[in-house]
Design a protein around this motif. Sequence first.
Motif, mmCIF file in Angstrom:
data_model
loop_
_atom_site.group_PDB
_atom_site.id
_atom_site.type_symbol
_atom_site.label_atom_id
_atom_site.label_comp_id
_atom_site.label_asym_id
_atom_site.label_seq_id
_atom_site.Cartn_x
_atom_site.Cartn_y
_atom_site.Cartn_z
ATOM 1 N N ALA A 185 0.825 -1.207 0.000
ATOM 2 C CA ALA A 185 0.000 0.000 0.000
ATOM 3 C C ALA A 185 0.859 1.258 0.000
ATOM 4 O O ALA A 185 0.557 2.237 -0.696
ATOM 5 N N ILE A 186 1.945 1.257 0.781
ATOM 6 C CA ILE A 186 2.831 2.424 0.819
ATOM 7 C C ILE A 186 3.466 2.647 -0.549
ATOM 8 O O ILE A 186 3.579 3.784 -1.028
ATOM 9 N N SER A 187 3.875 1.569 -1.206
ATOM 10 C CA SER A 187 4.470 1.687 -2.531
ATOM 11 C C SER A 187 3.490 2.292 -3.524
ATOM 12 O O SER A 187 3.847 3.174 -4.319
ATOM 13 N N GLN A 188 2.246 1.847 -3.484
ATOM 14 C CA GLN A 188 1.233 2.401 -4.386
ATOM 15 C C GLN A 188 0.972 3.870 -4.076
ATOM 16 O O GLN A 188 0.750 4.681 -4.978
ATOM 17 N N PHE A 189 0.999 4.221 -2.802
ATOM 18 C CA PHE A 189 0.813 5.619 -2.411
ATOM 19 C C PHE A 189 1.939 6.491 -2.964
ATOM 20 O O PHE A 189 1.699 7.553 -3.550
ATOM 21 N N LEU A 190 3.181 6.053 -2.809
ATOM 22 C CA LEU A 190 4.310 6.837 -3.304
ATOM 23 C C LEU A 190 4.252 6.984 -4.819
ATOM 24 O O LEU A 190 4.675 8.003 -5.373
ATOM 25 N N GLY A 191 3.718 5.965 -5.495
ATOM 26 C CA GLY A 191 3.623 6.022 -6.946
ATOM 27 C C GLY A 191 2.675 7.087 -7.450
ATOM 28 O O GLY A 191 2.738 7.480 -8.614
ATOM 29 N N THR A 192 1.775 7.569 -6.588
ATOM 30 C CA THR A 192 0.847 8.628 -6.992
ATOM 31 C C THR A 192 1.296 9.999 -6.497
ATOM 32 O O THR A 192 0.646 11.001 -6.780
ATOM 33 N N GLU A 193 2.384 10.034 -5.743
ATOM 34 C CA GLU A 193 2.900 11.291 -5.213
ATOM 35 C C GLU A 193 4.187 11.670 -5.961
ATOM 36 O O GLU A 193 4.557 11.040 -6.943
ATOM 37 N N ARG A 240 15.267 -4.185 -4.946
ATOM 38 C CA ARG A 240 16.008 -5.412 -4.688
ATOM 39 C C ARG A 240 15.062 -6.445 -4.087
ATOM 40 O O ARG A 240 13.913 -6.134 -3.785
ATOM 41 N N SER A 241 15.544 -7.646 -3.904
ATOM 42 C CA SER A 241 14.670 -8.734 -3.463
ATOM 43 C C SER A 241 14.086 -8.489 -2.080
ATOM 44 O O SER A 241 13.051 -9.048 -1.729
ATOM 45 N N PHE A 242 14.734 -7.653 -1.288
ATOM 46 C CA PHE A 242 14.294 -7.443 0.089
ATOM 47 C C PHE A 242 13.867 -6.004 0.376
ATOM 48 O O PHE A 242 13.418 -5.694 1.482
ATOM 49 N N MET A 243 13.972 -5.092 -0.636
ATOM 50 C CA MET A 243 13.713 -3.688 -0.330
ATOM 51 C C MET A 243 13.479 -2.882 -1.606
ATOM 52 O O MET A 243 14.065 -3.161 -2.655
ATOM 53 N N GLU A 244 12.592 -1.891 -1.512
ATOM 54 C CA GLU A 244 12.437 -0.869 -2.545
ATOM 55 C C GLU A 244 12.921 0.459 -1.978
ATOM 56 O O GLU A 244 12.643 0.785 -0.815
ATOM 57 N N TYR A 271 14.733 10.064 1.140
ATOM 58 C CA TYR A 271 14.718 8.669 0.718
ATOM 59 C C TYR A 271 13.901 7.850 1.714
ATOM 60 O O TYR A 271 13.934 8.113 2.920
ATOM 61 N N VAL A 272 13.178 6.877 1.202
ATOM 62 C CA VAL A 272 12.566 5.873 2.080
ATOM 63 C C VAL A 272 12.910 4.501 1.521
ATOM 64 O O VAL A 272 12.983 4.309 0.304
ATOM 65 N N HIS A 273 13.125 3.570 2.420
ATOM 66 C CA HIS A 273 13.466 2.200 2.045
ATOM 67 C C HIS A 273 12.348 1.290 2.550
ATOM 68 O O HIS A 273 12.216 1.064 3.754
ATOM 69 N N ILE A 274 11.540 0.793 1.629
ATOM 70 C CA ILE A 274 10.383 -0.023 1.996
ATOM 71 C C ILE A 274 10.799 -1.488 2.052
ATOM 72 O O ILE A 274 11.209 -2.060 1.033
ATOM 73 N N PRO A 275 10.724 -2.118 3.213
ATOM 74 C CA PRO A 275 11.110 -3.533 3.305
ATOM 75 C C PRO A 275 10.072 -4.416 2.613
ATOM 76 O O PRO A 275 8.867 -4.155 2.697
ATOM 77 N N THR A 276 10.521 -5.441 1.928
ATOM 78 C CA THR A 276 9.604 -6.345 1.228
ATOM 79 C C THR A 276 9.723 -7.790 1.689
ATOM 80 O O THR A 276 8.876 -8.614 1.349
ATOM 81 N N ARG A 291 12.258 -1.568 9.950
ATOM 82 C CA ARG A 291 12.376 -0.845 8.679
ATOM 83 C C ARG A 291 11.033 -0.235 8.260
ATOM 84 O O ARG A 291 10.976 0.898 7.765
ATOM 85 N N LEU A 292 9.960 -0.985 8.461
ATOM 86 C CA LEU A 292 8.635 -0.468 8.099
ATOM 87 C C LEU A 292 8.264 0.709 8.991
ATOM 88 O O LEU A 292 7.683 1.699 8.533
ATOM 89 N N GLN A 293 8.629 0.623 10.261
ATOM 90 C CA GLN A 293 8.385 1.729 11.189
ATOM 91 C C GLN A 293 9.157 2.970 10.754
ATOM 92 O O GLN A 293 8.632 4.088 10.782
ATOM 93 N N GLU A 294 10.409 2.797 10.337
ATOM 94 C CA GLU A 294 11.219 3.926 9.873
ATOM 95 C C GLU A 294 10.601 4.558 8.631
ATOM 96 O O GLU A 294 10.579 5.792 8.488
ATOM 97 N N THR A 295 10.089 3.725 7.720
ATOM 98 C CA THR A 295 9.451 4.243 6.503
ATOM 99 C C THR A 295 8.239 5.094 6.854
ATOM 100 O O THR A 295 8.077 6.220 6.355
ATOM 101 N N ALA A 296 7.370 4.565 7.721
ATOM 102 C CA ALA A 296 6.163 5.301 8.103
ATOM 103 C C ALA A 296 6.514 6.594 8.834
ATOM 104 O O ALA A 296 5.890 7.644 8.605
#
Length: 428
Positions: free
Chosen positions: A19-27, A35-39, A53-58, A68-73
């Motif tokens: 959901a965060i990735s989709q949100f950033l894609g519209t902003e 990468r396999s573990f992070m955007e 910069y934000v690093h979204i863990p996957t 990592r997710l807490q840091e992104t938010a």
Amino acid sequence: MTLVQRELVEFQDVLTPRAISQFLGTEAWALHSRRSFMETWVHDSGVGRSLEYVHIPTDRDAPDFSRRLQETASTLSRVYAISMGELAERVSAIRADLFFVRIARDSADGTIPLRQASGLIDSIEKMMKAAAIVTANPLAKGTGRTSERVRNFLDDDLRMGHTKRGSFIITIAARLHDDDIGHGADDPGAPEREGPAAANRVTRREGRADEPTIDFSRRVMTTLSRSLAVTRRHLDHSDDFVEFEEARESGMTAPIVEAIEEIATDSGGARVDMRFSWTSALPHEGLSEEPVIFTPTAIERAPRVIERFARSAGVPANTDVVGPVIGLSRDTRAAGEEEGDVIIQADVRGSVKKVGVTLSGNDYNWAIYAHRHRLPFTVSGILGKKSGRWWLLDDVEVDASFLIARQHDRIERLGGDAPEDPAAPVDV
């Protein structure tokens, strides 16, 4: 646990990597790397300011995934200068169109009685169901049998979100399908994408590359928005007033008028404000986000409009009401036999209503019996309005045949003696 951690737990169903990735894609963010573990996403904060910069863990199995997710938010909350709750609302809005219903009444702590909240949700569901039926079949009147498509929407795509501050506000989300809003961060098969355009992708009809397919959820919300707008114009009697026939042809339906009146009545005649927030993942030109306000004066006109709908539909004088008894109120002033008001929840004219009726004697006792044993109660009469509520006003007749048969079977099964009067309940 820190405040941020507690908030993240509260909104964990919304603030997901996808959901965060989709949100950033519209902003104003661009995908820097995957990468396999992070955007990694980058945001230009403006001239003379550093990049964010934000690093979204996957990888949910990673030991530092939660941190990592807490840091992104936290970073997004700081960049936009909003609370975690407001961030959750903005993120969820990318995956859904939102509908807010606000009850404008004085409340020191921002709460309302639980029973009122239950009625409010029932009325909102009635509006959504009516809009979905009309969307699936434009010739329908918002009532009647529901198609599989409508049932799927009500069961799967319609959700209640977090309540908001400000009197009492309920958030309803009509979820979009992922095909309409692109891939997210935790979708390993997602194609590479950059910037807002990818998240705004809309599925195309086969053979019609120039014409977008509009998600059914969006179509339902559009139907509801237009219906509420024209209903307000008809009830308000203001400068933009429209006559009954024009309002009906433009989308005003009986269930939606009924629901608006029920919300206001249950709220003690309070003003009702409604507003939409359209996801930027789909085109929303021409769709209003201005509040639709129903004043107490406008709502007072609703019963006459409902009666006009009934007359135009040729509704028979007598209406059968069958359903569970959800309320009993004994009249202590009545002398002799039992007497009181009974509230039944039933499907009447294609929508769920709470219908009241005043009964006495064995009729009232059978209502008590039905309530105690959680059995359906059947009564008929002339349906109308009494103090703003649906009521059987005349020619009231109780059909207790099912309850009598049920009592007889129960007594036989338990080996008891037959009652002196088989037409009377024995354990009220």
